[in-house]
Motif scaffolding. Structure first.
Motif, mmCIF file in Angstrom:
data_model
loop_
_atom_site.group_PDB
_atom_site.id
_atom_site.type_symbol
_atom_site.label_atom_id
_atom_site.label_comp_id
_atom_site.label_asym_id
_atom_site.label_seq_id
_atom_site.Cartn_x
_atom_site.Cartn_y
_atom_site.Cartn_z
ATOM 1 N N PHE A 347 0.830 -1.203 0.000
ATOM 2 C CA PHE A 347 0.000 0.000 0.000
ATOM 3 C C PHE A 347 0.868 1.258 0.000
ATOM 4 N N ARG A 348 1.877 1.251 0.840
ATOM 5 C CA ARG A 348 2.759 2.433 0.918
ATOM 6 C C ARG A 348 3.448 2.680 -0.421
ATOM 7 N N ASN A 349 3.860 1.605 -1.090
ATOM 8 C CA ASN A 349 4.496 1.759 -2.402
ATOM 9 C C ASN A 349 3.524 2.315 -3.437
ATOM 10 N N ALA A 350 2.260 1.887 -3.366
ATOM 11 C CA ALA A 350 1.251 2.406 -4.299
ATOM 12 C C ALA A 350 1.050 3.906 -4.089
ATOM 13 N N VAL A 351 0.995 4.324 -2.817
ATOM 14 C CA VAL A 351 0.807 5.751 -2.515
ATOM 15 C C VAL A 351 2.064 6.544 -2.877
ATOM 16 N N PHE A 352 3.236 5.966 -2.613
ATOM 17 C CA PHE A 352 4.504 6.601 -3.006
ATOM 18 C C PHE A 352 4.547 6.822 -4.520
ATOM 19 N N THR A 353 4.149 5.800 -5.268
ATOM 20 C CA THR A 353 4.118 5.920 -6.736
ATOM 21 C C THR A 353 3.168 7.023 -7.167
ATOM 22 N N ALA A 354 2.009 7.096 -6.510
ATOM 23 C CA ALA A 354 1.028 8.131 -6.844
ATOM 24 C C ALA A 354 1.573 9.530 -6.579
ATOM 25 N N ALA A 355 2.261 9.692 -5.455
ATOM 26 C CA ALA A 355 2.831 11.002 -5.128
ATOM 27 C C ALA A 355 3.862 11.420 -6.175
ATOM 28 N N ALA A 356 4.691 10.453 -6.587
ATOM 29 C CA ALA A 356 5.717 10.751 -7.595
ATOM 30 C C ALA A 356 5.085 11.105 -8.940
ATOM 31 N N ILE A 376 -5.135 -8.462 16.603
ATOM 32 C CA ILE A 376 -4.453 -9.377 15.689
ATOM 33 C C ILE A 376 -3.833 -10.502 16.501
ATOM 34 N N ASN A 377 -4.242 -11.722 16.228
ATOM 35 C CA ASN A 377 -3.625 -12.890 16.838
ATOM 36 C C ASN A 377 -2.168 -12.932 16.373
ATOM 37 N N ILE A 378 -1.244 -12.945 17.315
ATOM 38 C CA ILE A 378 0.176 -12.875 16.962
ATOM 39 C C ILE A 378 0.610 -14.052 16.077
ATOM 40 N N TYR A 379 -0.142 -15.158 16.131
ATOM 41 C CA TYR A 379 0.167 -16.326 15.299
ATOM 42 C C TYR A 379 -0.562 -16.281 13.961
ATOM 43 N N HIS A 380 -1.324 -15.201 13.722
ATOM 44 C CA HIS A 380 -2.134 -15.093 12.505
ATOM 45 C C HIS A 380 -1.970 -13.692 11.916
ATOM 46 N N PRO A 381 -0.809 -13.410 11.324
ATOM 47 C CA PRO A 381 -0.543 -12.066 10.814
ATOM 48 C C PRO A 381 -1.518 -11.621 9.728
ATOM 49 N N GLU A 382 -2.206 -12.581 9.099
ATOM 50 C CA GLU A 382 -3.198 -12.232 8.068
ATOM 51 C C GLU A 382 -4.333 -11.380 8.631
ATOM 52 N N GLY A 383 -4.472 -11.373 9.947
ATOM 53 C CA GLY A 383 -5.532 -10.601 10.576
ATOM 54 C C GLY A 383 -5.309 -9.104 10.550
ATOM 55 N N GLU A 384 -4.126 -8.681 10.150
ATOM 56 C CA GLU A 384 -3.817 -7.244 10.061
ATOM 57 C C GLU A 384 -4.255 -6.760 8.675
ATOM 58 N N TYR A 385 -5.457 -6.259 8.572
ATOM 59 C CA TYR A 385 -6.013 -5.953 7.255
ATOM 60 C C TYR A 385 -6.114 -4.459 6.962
ATOM 61 N N LEU A 386 -6.380 -3.635 7.978
ATOM 62 C CA LEU A 386 -6.588 -2.195 7.729
ATOM 63 C C LEU A 386 -5.263 -1.464 7.854
ATOM 64 N N LYS A 387 -4.953 -0.688 6.819
ATOM 65 C CA LYS A 387 -3.763 0.148 6.898
ATOM 66 C C LYS A 387 -4.076 1.508 6.285
ATOM 67 N N GLY A 388 -3.442 2.527 6.825
ATOM 68 C CA GLY A 388 -3.727 3.867 6.339
ATOM 69 C C GLY A 388 -2.550 4.796 6.564
ATOM 70 N N LEU A 389 -2.556 5.893 5.824
ATOM 71 C CA LEU A 389 -1.522 6.925 5.954
ATOM 72 C C LEU A 389 -2.191 8.283 6.058
ATOM 73 N N VAL A 390 -1.656 9.120 6.914
ATOM 74 C CA VAL A 390 -2.047 10.530 6.940
ATOM 75 C C VAL A 390 -0.877 11.316 6.387
ATOM 76 N N LEU A 391 -1.131 12.060 5.321
ATOM 77 C CA LEU A 391 -0.066 12.710 4.553
ATOM 78 C C LEU A 391 -0.246 14.227 4.517
ATOM 79 N N TYR A 392 0.868 14.942 4.661
ATOM 80 C CA TYR A 392 0.866 16.400 4.448
ATOM 81 C C TYR A 392 1.390 16.637 3.040
ATOM 82 N N VAL A 393 0.623 17.351 2.239
ATOM 83 C CA VAL A 393 0.946 17.553 0.815
ATOM 84 C C VAL A 393 1.275 19.015 0.578
ATOM 85 N N GLU A 394 2.519 19.287 0.181
ATOM 86 C CA GLU A 394 2.923 20.677 -0.098
ATOM 87 C C GLU A 394 2.290 21.177 -1.400
#
Length: 394
Positions: A347-356, A376-394
């Motif tokens: 996800f971060r790479n997709a947003v980085f590409t978009a910014a560029a 998130i069950n520590i033995y089940h990393p697939e449970g980490e599904y939501l990710k987000g970024l807050v960005l300041y845009v010049e």
């Protein structure tokens, strides 16, 4: 109670020895006769040693593990697991809070109850099954839930029509399995909203954005806000309480727009700062001017399985490019992915590409994720599904 057994191929117990709660169909060597979808089964190694007990299901994930102890899956089992889940919500302060009666009580594998989701909205718990085994146990789970929650809930609504495999032909219909209520207004951090548990997405509201909505509120003062994929308007009414100059909510669903308008009116009756538009997100951004200095992108999952990952990343990049092109200098962008197969790095790479591609200078202010009532069950990393970024845009 004696359960029928499933035997694994040699060496396929390795992931279970690391307490991963899924057994894939390719790991199975043989199945006892008479096992049906939804049955509770004992899982054995190739050498005949017990390793887990769980629900059998036809498909890629063949067994969802309920316990690594050789125990009976009965009312006592569910009561103990539900009590443990409630203890966590009391510990983090979302249950029994004065200004909040909305939270996730059970988050599947994260609470060692794979296939089960329970969200609490005031006096109503909405229960959702994601496996046939949970569906089979629904009445036992409901009674255990009543015993654990005591006077915290009066109703249980079962909402699994769209989450159970259609090939199982269960003929399931949504409806109350305990109590009944027409009161669908709940409270989150002091703000009220209507919950559409009858026809809404998920269990009726996206509980997982509670903390991120509160963060958005702190950035909203004096800003012109665009809430894309608004659904029920959660980010919109937080922005309004935060003192936004104007808030525009956009969703392609007329039903979502109607619910957003009702929720805004519930909290800010007659407030002319808010307008809602039923429109395609990409088309709206194409036609929008550079009027906004706070934009929220919270789209539905672009990828629900790994085969769709490449196209999903292209979609995230394209969407974020449009936001970067439109947002005012000094603007804040909240951007999310709820696709489980999209990793934080993807996800971060997709947003980085978009910014560029948009040729904007961008700083990361916050890296966001699901709240503590979606553990998130520590033995089940697939449970980490939501990710987000807050960005300041010049």
């Amino acid at each position: 109670m004696e359960y029928r057994q499933i035997y694994l191929k040699k060496g396929k117990e390795d992931s279970l020895e690391r307490f991963h709660p899924w057994i894939f169909s390719g790991a199975i060597k043989s199945i006892d006769k008479g096992i049906e979808e939804g049955d509770t089964v004992r899982v054995m190694t190739d050498g005949g040693e017990f390793i887990a007990v769980g629900h059998y299901q036809i498909g890629s994930i063949a067994v969802r593990v309920l316990s690594f102890s050789d125990c009976e899956i009965n009312a006592l089992f569910w009561q103990q697991r539900l009590q443990s889940a409630l203890d966590v919500r009391l510990c983090i302060g979302v249950a029994d809070a004065e200004n909040n009666n909305t939270y996730r009580l059970v988050h599947g594998e994260g609470d060692n109850m794979p296939g089960l989701v329970i969200d609490v909205y005031g006096k109503t718990a909405v229960m959702q099954a994601h496996s046939v085994g949970i569906h089979v146990c629904r009445d036992e789970i409901a009674q255990s839930l009543i015993n654990v929650m005591k006077n915290r809930i009066d109703n249980i609504y079962y909402k699994s029509e769209t989450t159970l495999p259609y090939k199982a032909e269960l003929g399931q219909e949504n409806g109350f399995i305990y109590g009944k209520s027409d009161d669908n207004i709940a409270m989150e951090n002091g703000l009220k909203f209507h919950v559409d548990w009858l026809k809404g997405q998920k269990t009726g509201f996206f509980v997982d954005q509670r903390e991120n909505r509160a963060l958005l509120e702190s950035y909203a003062h004096g800003r012109k806000v665009l809430n894309m994929f608004c659904y029920t308007g959660g980010f919109s009414f937080y922005a309004m309480r935060g003192g936004a100059e104007l808030v525009h909510s956009v969703d392609s669903s007329a039903k979502a727009i109607e619910l957003t308008e009702r929720n805004v009116e519930l909290n800010f009756p007659g407030d002319e700062r808010h307008k809602a538009y039923c429109a395609d997100a990409f088309k709206y951004l194409d036609e929008a001017g550079d009027n906004y200095d706070l934009i929220i992108l919270d789209p539905p999952a672009f990828a629900k399985h790994r085969a769709a990952l490449r196209n999903a990343l292209k979609g995230y990049t394209r969407l974020n490019v449009k936001a970067f092109e439109k947002i005012k200098p000094g603007g804040i962008l909240f951007t999310f992915s709820c696709s489980q197969v999209v990793s934080k790095d993807n996800f971060r790479n997709a947003v980085f590409t978009a910014a560029a591609m948009a040729k904007r200078k961008v700083r990361i202010l916050h890296q966001l994720h699901q709240p503590a009532d979606h553990p998130i069950n520590i033995y089940h990393p697939e449970g980490e599904y939501l990710k987000g970024l807050v960005l300041y845009v010049e």
